[in-house]
Design an enzyme around this catalytic site. Structure first.
Site, PDB file in Angstrom:
ATOM      1  N   GLU A   1      -8.494   8.337  -3.720  1.00 26.27           N
ATOM      2  CA  GLU A   1      -7.899   7.760  -2.505  1.00 26.27           C
ATOM      3  C   GLU A   1      -8.998   7.299  -1.534  1.00 26.27           C
ATOM      4  O   GLU A   1      -8.931   6.215  -0.976  1.00 26.27           O
ATOM      5  CB  GLU A   1      -7.007   8.791  -1.794  1.00 26.27           C
ATOM      6  CG  GLU A   1      -5.617   8.955  -2.358  1.00 26.27           C
ATOM      7  CD  GLU A   1      -4.677   7.796  -1.990  1.00 26.27           C
ATOM      8  OE1 GLU A   1      -5.081   6.865  -1.283  1.00 26.27           O
ATOM      9  OE2 GLU A   1      -3.524   7.837  -2.444  1.00 26.27           O
TER      10      GLU A   1
ATOM     11  N   LYS B   1      -6.547  15.300   5.639  1.00 24.21           N
ATOM     12  CA  LYS B   1      -5.489  15.865   6.475  1.00 24.21           C
ATOM     13  C   LYS B   1      -4.466  16.573   5.602  1.00 24.21           C
ATOM     14  O   LYS B   1      -4.039  15.999   4.609  1.00 24.21           O
ATOM     15  CB  LYS B   1      -4.820  14.718   7.233  1.00 24.21           C
ATOM     16  CG  LYS B   1      -3.655  15.133   8.072  1.00 24.21           C
ATOM     17  CD  LYS B   1      -2.974  13.912   8.608  1.00 24.21           C
ATOM     18  CE  LYS B   1      -1.723  14.357   9.332  1.00 24.21           C
ATOM     19  NZ  LYS B   1      -0.948  13.247   9.800  1.00 24.21           N
TER      20      LYS B   1
ATOM     21  N   LYS C   1      -4.300  12.176   2.584  1.00 21.54           N
ATOM     22  CA  LYS C   1      -3.275  12.816   3.407  1.00 21.54           C
ATOM     23  C   LYS C   1      -2.246  13.440   2.477  1.00 21.54           C
ATOM     24  O   LYS C   1      -1.621  12.761   1.665  1.00 21.54           O
ATOM     25  CB  LYS C   1      -2.609  11.789   4.317  1.00 21.54           C
ATOM     26  CG  LYS C   1      -1.490  12.383   5.144  1.00 21.54           C
ATOM     27  CD  LYS C   1      -0.890  11.387   6.108  1.00 21.54           C
ATOM     28  CE  LYS C   1       0.294  12.003   6.840  1.00 21.54           C
ATOM     29  NZ  LYS C   1       0.895  11.064   7.788  1.00 21.54           N
TER      30      LYS C   1
HETATM   31  C1  PBG Z   1       2.855   9.920  10.652  1.00 19.53           C
HETATM   32  C2  PBG Z   1       2.014  11.104  10.914  1.00 19.53           C
HETATM   33  C3  PBG Z   1       2.294  12.461  10.725  1.00 19.53           C
HETATM   34  C4  PBG Z   1       1.219  13.151  11.262  1.00 19.53           C
HETATM   35  C5  PBG Z   1       0.306  12.217  11.723  1.00 19.53           C
HETATM   36  N1  PBG Z   1       0.811  10.960  11.484  1.00 19.53           N
HETATM   37  C6  PBG Z   1       3.495  13.140  10.194  1.00 19.53           C
HETATM   38  C7  PBG Z   1       3.884  12.965   8.811  1.00 19.53           C
HETATM   39  O1  PBG Z   1       3.218  12.356   7.976  1.00 19.53           O
HETATM   40  O2  PBG Z   1       5.009  13.441   8.521  1.00 19.53           O
HETATM   41  C8  PBG Z   1       1.092  14.651  11.350  1.00 19.53           C
HETATM   42  C9  PBG Z   1       0.190  15.149  12.427  1.00 19.53           C
HETATM   43  C10 PBG Z   1       0.341  16.591  12.749  1.00 19.53           C
HETATM   44  O3  PBG Z   1       1.084  17.358  12.093  1.00 19.53           O
HETATM   45  O4  PBG Z   1      -0.308  17.017  13.710  1.00 19.53           O
HETATM   46  N2  PBG Z   1       3.057   9.583   9.342  1.00 19.53           N
END
Ligand code: PBG
Length: 326
Positions: free
Chosen positions: A234, A249, A196
């Site tokens: 990761e 992601k 992520k």
């Molecule tokens: C929580 C989280 C986020 C997203 C999913 N879980 C936001 C972030 O990390 O700031 C983003 C999902 C999206 O943008 O659709 N940590």
């Protein structure tokens, strides 16, 4: 090897039937997961300004929405919670009567076969908006782990089918696996947001979930966008800790990462077509600047072609309708 003029690649593109016969990648309704934002309270269905067509729901509003999702053939929803009260340690995340815990019970009662995946993170629940506990101005990894584990356990107790940690603390998959196993939830899989990235594509989500960090940013725990080899480390780490499904992601700007993870590991792979990717398409479509249906199907197809098995997407309902029409 034949070459032109014996070989004419256009022969197989002449009609739609021919193209369909040799099509390599197909997006299916069964590949998609639909995210839902849950607010505490009642009678709330509120559209998110930067994500037209996506709403925040209070738990009592869920049955209608999820019946529609299930009817379309979408197999799973991913739940995010927005609590009424935030504090330093994100207590609302692991409260047994929290909004998400209520929402899980309501969904499992109304449509039991719909898979409920829950996001495990503290950022929506902390007053400072970070994904973990703050110690001396820094997000403390190890003190955050027990709280994430407790959150996952409370979701499993409420009836969640899959838990999905998105916090990017080191060791969270192991901590969550141990807590689930001790609690009698050996059968509940973990979908780890393994690679992520610290991405500007999460902007609209943070409006939706009210989870913008109050100071600093997430770059001390989410990955640095230029790094690809680190993504493999990761993913390897999360699989070693017990992840059943791994995720990359965002999706669109990271198709190369999806492909590398797919080629390197045999674990099921999810990709998150995030809020900013959705908002860009919606904004341009509203202006009449691009053909929304074609763009969405092209994007989803690209994510699958890159190697994702599962696509988490805000376009799921519209895409399911389009796929049904075909
Ligand atoms: C929580 C989280 C986020 C997203 C999913 N879980 C936001 C972030 O990390 O700031 C983003 C999902 C999206 O943008 O659709 N940590």
């Amino acid at each position: 090897m034949a070459y032109f003029p014996q070989l004419r690649l256009r022969r197989l593109r002449r009609t739609e039937s021919l193209r369909a016969l040799v099509r390599e990648t197909k997006v299916e309704i069964g590949d998609m997961v639909y995210p839902l934002f849950i607010v505490e309270g009642s009678s709330i269905k509120q559209e998110i300004v930067s994500m037209p067509g996506v709403f925040r729901f209070s738990p009592d509003q869920l049955p209608r929405e999820i019946e529609e999702v299930a009817k379309l053939g979408i197999p799973a929803v991913l739940l995010f919670g927005i609590p009424e009260h935030k504090d330093e340690v994100g207590s609302a995340a692991y409260h047994p009567e929290g909004g998400i815990q209520q929402a899980i019970r309501i969904i499992k009662q109304s449509v039991p076969e719909l898979l409920v995946v829950t996001d495990i993170c503290l950022c929506e629940y902390t007053s400072h908006g970070h994904c973990g506990i703050i110690v001396n101005g820094y997000v403390d990894n190890d003190q955050t782990l027990p709280l994430l584990a407790r959150t996952a356990l409370s979701h499993a107790e409420a009836g969640a089918d899959i838990v999905a940690p998105s916090d990017m603390m080191d060791g969270r998959v192991k901590a969550i696996r141990e807590a689930l196993d001790e609690g009698g939830f050996q059968h509940i899989p973990i979908l780890a947001y393994a690679a992520k990235y610290a991405s500007a594509f999460y902007g609209p989500f943070r409006e939706a979930a009210e989870s913008t960090p109050q100071f600093g940013d997430r770059r001390s725990y989410q990955m640095d966008p230029p790094n690809l080899r680190e993504a493999l480390r990761e993913v390897e780490q999360d699989i070693a800790e017990g992840a059943d499904i791994v995720m990359v992601k965002p999706a669109l700007a990271y198709l190369d990462v999806i492909r590398r993870v797919r080629d390197t590991f045999d674990c099921p792979l999810a990709a998150y077509n995030v809020s900013g990717e959705y908002a860009m398409v919606k904004a341009a479509a509203q202006q009449g600047w691009l053909d929304e249906k074609r763009i969405v199907m092209e994007i989803l197809t690209a994510i699958k072609r890159a190697g994702a098995d599962i696509i988490i997407t805000y376009h799921a309902k519209e895409a399911a309708n389009w796929l049904k029409e075909e």
